[in-house]
Motif scaffolding. Structure first.
Motif, PDB file in Angstrom:
ATOM      1  N   VAL A 177       0.835  -1.203   0.000  1.00 55.04           N
ATOM      2  CA  VAL A 177       0.000   0.000   0.000  1.00 55.04           C
ATOM      3  C   VAL A 177       0.870   1.253   0.000  1.00 55.04           C
ATOM      4  O   VAL A 177       0.627   2.206  -0.766  1.00 55.04           O
ATOM      5  CB  VAL A 177      -0.943   0.000   1.226  1.00 55.04           C
ATOM      6  CG1 VAL A 177      -1.589   1.367   1.405  1.00 55.04           C
ATOM      7  CG2 VAL A 177      -2.020  -1.070   1.067  1.00 55.04           C
ATOM      8  N   ILE A 178       1.879   1.277   0.861  1.00 59.37           N
ATOM      9  CA  ILE A 178       2.754   2.456   0.947  1.00 59.37           C
ATOM     10  C   ILE A 178       3.499   2.673  -0.366  1.00 59.37           C
ATOM     11  O   ILE A 178       3.642   3.812  -0.848  1.00 59.37           O
ATOM     12  CB  ILE A 178       3.740   2.307   2.116  1.00 59.37           C
ATOM     13  CG1 ILE A 178       2.991   2.335   3.448  1.00 59.37           C
ATOM     14  CG2 ILE A 178       4.789   3.417   2.082  1.00 59.37           C
ATOM     15  CD1 ILE A 178       3.864   2.073   4.658  1.00 59.37           C
ATOM     16  N   LYS A 179       3.968   1.596  -0.968  1.00 59.84           N
ATOM     17  CA  LYS A 179       4.672   1.703  -2.246  1.00 59.84           C
ATOM     18  C   LYS A 179       3.752   2.269  -3.328  1.00 59.84           C
ATOM     19  O   LYS A 179       4.155   3.130  -4.132  1.00 59.84           O
ATOM     20  CB  LYS A 179       5.201   0.335  -2.661  1.00 59.84           C
ATOM     21  CG  LYS A 179       6.023   0.351  -3.942  1.00 59.84           C
ATOM     22  CD  LYS A 179       6.562  -1.039  -4.276  1.00 59.84           C
ATOM     23  CE  LYS A 179       7.386  -1.022  -5.564  1.00 59.84           C
ATOM     24  NZ  LYS A 179       7.916  -2.374  -5.881  1.00 59.84           N
ATOM     25  N   THR A 180       2.509   1.789  -3.360  1.00 67.69           N
ATOM     26  CA  THR A 180       1.549   2.298  -4.345  1.00 67.69           C
ATOM     27  C   THR A 180       1.270   3.776  -4.117  1.00 67.69           C
ATOM     28  O   THR A 180       1.278   4.583  -5.051  1.00 67.69           O
ATOM     29  CB  THR A 180       0.227   1.508  -4.268  1.00 67.69           C
ATOM     30  OG1 THR A 180       0.486   0.129  -4.516  1.00 67.69           O
ATOM     31  CG2 THR A 180      -0.776   2.029  -5.287  1.00 67.69           C
ATOM     32  N   ALA A 181       1.023   4.153  -2.847  1.00 69.39           N
ATOM     33  CA  ALA A 181       0.740   5.558  -2.535  1.00 69.39           C
ATOM     34  C   ALA A 181       1.912   6.455  -2.920  1.00 69.39           C
ATOM     35  O   ALA A 181       1.717   7.563  -3.465  1.00 69.39           O
ATOM     36  CB  ALA A 181       0.432   5.702  -1.044  1.00 69.39           C
ATOM     37  N   SER A 182       3.125   5.990  -2.666  1.00 71.60           N
ATOM     38  CA  SER A 182       4.317   6.792  -2.955  1.00 71.60           C
ATOM     39  C   SER A 182       4.519   7.003  -4.453  1.00 71.60           C
ATOM     40  O   SER A 182       5.159   7.972  -4.874  1.00 71.60           O
ATOM     41  CB  SER A 182       5.560   6.120  -2.370  1.00 71.60           C
ATOM     42  OG  SER A 182       5.439   5.984  -0.964  1.00 71.60           O
ATOM     43  N   SER A 183       3.977   6.095  -5.237  1.00 69.06           N
ATOM     44  CA  SER A 183       4.145   6.196  -6.694  1.00 69.06           C
ATOM     45  C   SER A 183       3.098   7.096  -7.348  1.00 69.06           C
ATOM     46  O   SER A 183       3.191   7.378  -8.549  1.00 69.06           O
ATOM     47  CB  SER A 183       4.071   4.800  -7.323  1.00 69.06           C
ATOM     48  OG  SER A 183       2.739   4.277  -7.250  1.00 69.06           O
ATOM     49  N   MET A 184       2.122   7.567  -6.565  1.00 67.80           N
ATOM     50  CA  MET A 184       1.017   8.360  -7.116  1.00 67.80           C
ATOM     51  C   MET A 184       1.253   9.850  -6.856  1.00 67.80           C
ATOM     52  O   MET A 184       1.489  10.267  -5.720  1.00 67.80           O
ATOM     53  CB  MET A 184      -0.310   7.910  -6.501  1.00 67.80           C
ATOM     54  CG  MET A 184      -0.637   6.450  -6.785  1.00 67.80           C
ATOM     55  SD  MET A 184      -2.124   5.848  -5.940  1.00 67.80           S
ATOM     56  CE  MET A 184      -3.399   6.808  -6.783  1.00 67.80           C
ATOM     57  N   ASP A 185       1.167  10.647  -7.907  1.00 67.34           N
ATOM     58  CA  ASP A 185       1.438  12.087  -7.797  1.00 67.34           C
ATOM     59  C   ASP A 185       0.379  12.832  -6.995  1.00 67.34           C
ATOM     60  O   ASP A 185       0.651  13.895  -6.427  1.00 67.34           O
ATOM     61  CB  ASP A 185       1.533  12.710  -9.198  1.00 67.34           C
ATOM     62  CG  ASP A 185       2.739  12.217  -9.973  1.00 67.34           C
ATOM     63  OD1 ASP A 185       3.725  11.802  -9.322  1.00 67.34           O
ATOM     64  OD2 ASP A 185       2.693  12.233 -11.219  1.00 67.34           O
ATOM     65  N   ASN A 186      -0.836  12.274  -6.935  1.00 61.93           N
ATOM     66  CA  ASN A 186      -1.928  12.995  -6.263  1.00 61.93           C
ATOM     67  C   ASN A 186      -2.239  12.445  -4.875  1.00 61.93           C
ATOM     68  O   ASN A 186      -3.255  12.801  -4.273  1.00 61.93           O
ATOM     69  CB  ASN A 186      -3.193  12.967  -7.119  1.00 61.93           C
ATOM     70  CG  ASN A 186      -3.749  11.555  -7.327  1.00 61.93           C
ATOM     71  OD1 ASN A 186      -2.990  10.586  -7.293  1.00 61.93           O
ATOM     72  ND2 ASN A 186      -5.055  11.455  -7.526  1.00 61.93           N
ATOM     73  N   VAL A 187      -1.375  11.579  -4.350  1.00 59.08           N
ATOM     74  CA  VAL A 187      -1.588  11.001  -3.019  1.00 59.08           C
ATOM     75  C   VAL A 187      -0.380  11.293  -2.139  1.00 59.08           C
ATOM     76  O   VAL A 187       0.765  11.099  -2.554  1.00 59.08           O
ATOM     77  CB  VAL A 187      -1.811   9.474  -3.081  1.00 59.08           C
ATOM     78  CG1 VAL A 187      -1.930   8.887  -1.671  1.00 59.08           C
ATOM     79  CG2 VAL A 187      -3.055   9.147  -3.893  1.00 59.08           C
ATOM     80  N   THR A 188      -0.653  11.746  -0.920  1.00 57.65           N
ATOM     81  CA  THR A 188       0.397  11.965   0.074  1.00 57.65           C
ATOM     82  C   THR A 188       0.132  11.060   1.272  1.00 57.65           C
ATOM     83  O   THR A 188      -0.919  11.179   1.912  1.00 57.65           O
ATOM     84  CB  THR A 188       0.422  13.427   0.551  1.00 57.65           C
ATOM     85  OG1 THR A 188       0.623  14.286  -0.570  1.00 57.65           O
ATOM     86  CG2 THR A 188       1.546  13.646   1.566  1.00 57.65           C
ATOM     87  N   TYR A 189       1.068  10.157   1.530  1.00 55.29           N
ATOM     88  CA  TYR A 189       0.955   9.305   2.715  1.00 55.29           C
ATOM     89  C   TYR A 189       1.773   9.934   3.831  1.00 55.29           C
ATOM     90  O   TYR A 189       2.986  10.106   3.707  1.00 55.29           O
ATOM     91  CB  TYR A 189       1.441   7.893   2.429  1.00 55.29           C
ATOM     92  CG  TYR A 189       1.538   7.025   3.676  1.00 55.29           C
ATOM     93  CD1 TYR A 189       0.406   6.778   4.446  1.00 55.29           C
ATOM     94  CD2 TYR A 189       2.754   6.477   4.085  1.00 55.29           C
ATOM     95  CE1 TYR A 189       0.481   6.014   5.598  1.00 55.29           C
ATOM     96  CE2 TYR A 189       2.833   5.695   5.231  1.00 55.29           C
ATOM     97  CZ  TYR A 189       1.694   5.473   5.985  1.00 55.29           C
ATOM     98  OH  TYR A 189       1.772   4.708   7.139  1.00 55.29           O
TER      99      TYR A 189
END
Length: 388
Positions: A259-271
């Motif tokens: 999940v963290i890896k996916t979120a980190s790869s998305m320009d519009n998501v900040t984890y």
């Protein structure tokens, strides 16, 4: 201490982070509720104490005239069970409270119930989730004593019997929903009283205008039952919207890292990881909408109520809260569809009027049904009756 003001002791390993400034990531909604309820009961004249995990080592401290006993070893597994029991026994005996209150911790509840009988004290148990009452889900309840699969399967029926016996032996059982109360009565012939979670309201002038809100928000543990991956699926459909995701990693490392890896790869998501309870309110406050992806019938969860405190609309994927979210126009319901979830998010973003309407309706609903004052009234009556 008079009968109307008994000494209440909350037993919770993880509540310590709400009572101190420590940066511990293990606490969640159940611990926050115990913290808030303790404050409310203390305001009403009850003596309040806590038995917590041994953060920073075994010991005792006093915060705002409240005694905290750091008595429960944080180690997990069967090898640590006797240490937990002995630590809990010493703390309960030394505090000499009138009532011991346990919510959600299966093993601690079993131990506390046995100890309460030995030292002749009252115990109140609060059912925190459907999983701890529904027969088909109790068979898979995680008690954390063994990592070995074979040992888990071998001990699960024993733990289940001990747990249900303890629930039946409690002086008072409280559920969060009517569903949980009904299951306890019909399946196990155990009576219970329904008291939902409760929150206070920030001042109305703390509420931001829709034009001042910045993103859509998700908060919770990064575990499969919370479905953070589904939140990311919806965010992927809306590249022009901003999303913020908060929460500790939880106990599923492979799932969490994915999940963290996916979120980190998305320009519009900040984890943003774990956020302290004292600061997470700002994220709800600045949100255009809170995205609720947990699949549950356990009533209105803590995060839903946290959102409504700041008139933030709720967009729910799996639960319509028995139709309430639509009937009372408290938010939007996606009926399990990620595509519809994304459509609802986009609709909110395009309509400040909807943000205002759903958000303020939710805040009013919270004030009418889940105010800390009304929950405090219920607990004051129950706890006074338990002492007799």
């Amino acid at each position: 201490m008079g009968k109307s003001n008994p000494h209440i002791c909350f037993i919770s390993q993880q509540v310590y982070c709400y009572l101190t400034d420590g940066n511990y990531e293990s606490a969640g909604g159940a611990e926050r509720q115990q913290y808030l309820l303790g404050k409310e009961l203390r305001r009403r004249g009850f003596e309040i104490s806590y038995i917590t995990g041994d953060y920073g080592g075994l010991g005792e401290e006093t915060i705002d005239s409240i005694t905290l006993k750091r008595s429960i070893p944080m180690n997990v597994g069967f090898s640590g069970a006797h240490k937990k029991f002995l630590g809990l026994f010493r703390a309960m005996r030394n505090l000499n409270a009138d009532i011991y209150y346990v919510r959600s911790s299966l093993v601690l509840f079993i131990f506390a119930t046995a100890i309460s009988k030995i030292i002749n004290k009252r115990i109140v148990y609060v059912v925190a989730s459907d999983q701890t009452v529904e027969p088909e889900r109790l068979d898979d309840l995680e008690h954390g004593w063994f990592s070995n699969i074979s040992m888990k399967r071998l001990t699960q029926p024993i733990i289940k019997r001990l747990y249900l016996r303890s629930v039946g032996d409690a002086d008072q059982v409280i559920t969060l929903t009517n569903h949980q109360k009904q299951v306890l009565q019909e399946e196990y012939d155990i009576p219970a009283t329904v008291v939902p979670v409760g929150y206070d309201l920030p001042p109305a002038d703390d509420i931001l205008d829709p034009s001042e809100r910045e993103y859509f928000f998700w908060a919770g543990r990064l575990t499969p039952d919370k479905h953070p991956d589904t939140f990311l699926d919806a965010a992927a459909q809306l590249p022009d919207e901003e999303f913020v995701m908060a929460g500790p990693k939880g106990g599923h490392p492979e799932f969490t890292e994915r999940v963290i890896k996916t979120a980190s790869s998305m320009d519009n998501v900040t984890y943003i990881g774990y956020v302290k309870p004292t600061t997470i309110h700002e994220y709800f406050k600045k949100s255009m909408g809170f995205i609720q992806t947990t699949g549950t019938t356990a009533g209105f969860g803590n995060t839903t109520l946290e959102a409504w405190r700041f008139a933030t609309p709720v967009v729910s994927l799996h639960s319509n809260f028995d139709g309430t979210i639509e009937q009372r126009e408290l938010g939007l319901y996606a009926d399990g569809s990620v595509d519809l979830l994304a459509e609802h998010i986009e609709a909110l973003s395009d309509s400040p009027e909807q943000i205002d309407k759903y958000g303020w309706n939710g805040r009013e609903y919270l004030d009418d049904h889940f105010s800390l004052a009304s929950i405090g009234d219920s607990y004051e009556e129950i706890l006074t009756d338990v002492v007799g």
